[in-house]
Scaffold this motif. Structure first.
Motif, PDB file in Angstrom:
ATOM      1  N   TYR A 118       0.831  -1.196   0.000  1.00 24.39           N
ATOM      2  CA  TYR A 118       0.000   0.000   0.000  1.00 24.39           C
ATOM      3  C   TYR A 118       0.869   1.251   0.000  1.00 24.39           C
ATOM      4  O   TYR A 118       2.027   1.228   0.417  1.00 24.39           O
ATOM      5  CB  TYR A 118      -0.951   0.002   1.201  1.00 24.39           C
ATOM      6  N   GLY A 136      -4.998   2.967   2.123  1.00 26.08           N
ATOM      7  CA  GLY A 136      -4.967   1.680   1.421  1.00 26.08           C
ATOM      8  C   GLY A 136      -5.334   0.539   2.348  1.00 26.08           C
ATOM      9  O   GLY A 136      -5.972  -0.433   1.942  1.00 26.08           O
ATOM     10  N   ASP A 192      -2.101  -1.183  -3.743  1.00 27.94           N
ATOM     11  CA  ASP A 192      -3.066  -0.116  -3.567  1.00 27.94           C
ATOM     12  C   ASP A 192      -2.270   1.179  -3.639  1.00 27.94           C
ATOM     13  O   ASP A 192      -1.544   1.521  -2.708  1.00 27.94           O
ATOM     14  CB  ASP A 192      -3.779  -0.228  -2.221  1.00 27.94           C
TER      15      ASP A 192
END
Length: 169
Positions: A81, A86, A134
């Protein structure tokens, strides 16, 4: 404010987070619907009353990613992330080990647009081949380019799923 006199019934955008608060504030004060297409943090942004968000709810995104992992029967997944939001967007996947037999490793991308290759090399060394990213559109382009540089030396097939949810590409 001239646009109100012209009969504007709603306002679409902006998608950039730096100006959305000002636009939302004006829409709230004037009771004009504000249609957004960006991800909104559920705990922070629910105070606005005159908005419609076309971006999927974070729990829907999270559930969809978990469904992909289950569909492909991945037993070990690495979540990478960019920022703390995220982790919110991928909550269902992160909670999965408690309900399913999935091992999850969680890693954060280096801050800014720094070189992610050391992280990617570490993941390759740890045989982390199923990865959920993400990150923003800009970051994903850079990371995918760096991933492609790592692939030629890799003898195992690599599966990468990039979840782009921050910003508009």
């Amino acid at each position: 404010m001239r646009w109100l006199a012209l009969g504007v019934g709603a306002l679409f955008g902006p998608s950039h987070s730096s100006s959305v608060s000002a636009v939302q504030s004006i829409c709230n004060a004037l009771e004009v619907p504000h249609v957004q297409t960006r991800w909104k943090h559920p705990a922070v942004d629910n105070r606005d009353s005159f908005y419609i968000n076309l971006f999927p709810e974070y729990s829907s995104i999270s559930r969809a990613v978990l469904d992909i992992v289950q569909f492909y029967k991945w037993k070990a997944v690495t979540v990478v992330y960019e920022d703390a939001t995220g982790l919110i967007r991928l909550q269902e996947l992160i909670k999965a080990p408690a309900r399913y037999s999935i091992k999850i490793k969680i890693r954060q991308l280096p801050a800014g647009n720094q070189d992610a290759r050391p992280l990617l090399k570490e993941m390759k060394k740890g045989k982390e081949f199923y990865v959920i990213f993400d990150c923003s559109c800009q970051t994903s382009a850079g990371v995918l380019k760096q991933v492609s540089l790592q692939l030629p030396a890799c003898t195992v097939s690599v599966v990468v799923v990039v979840v782009v949810v921050v910003g508009v590409c």
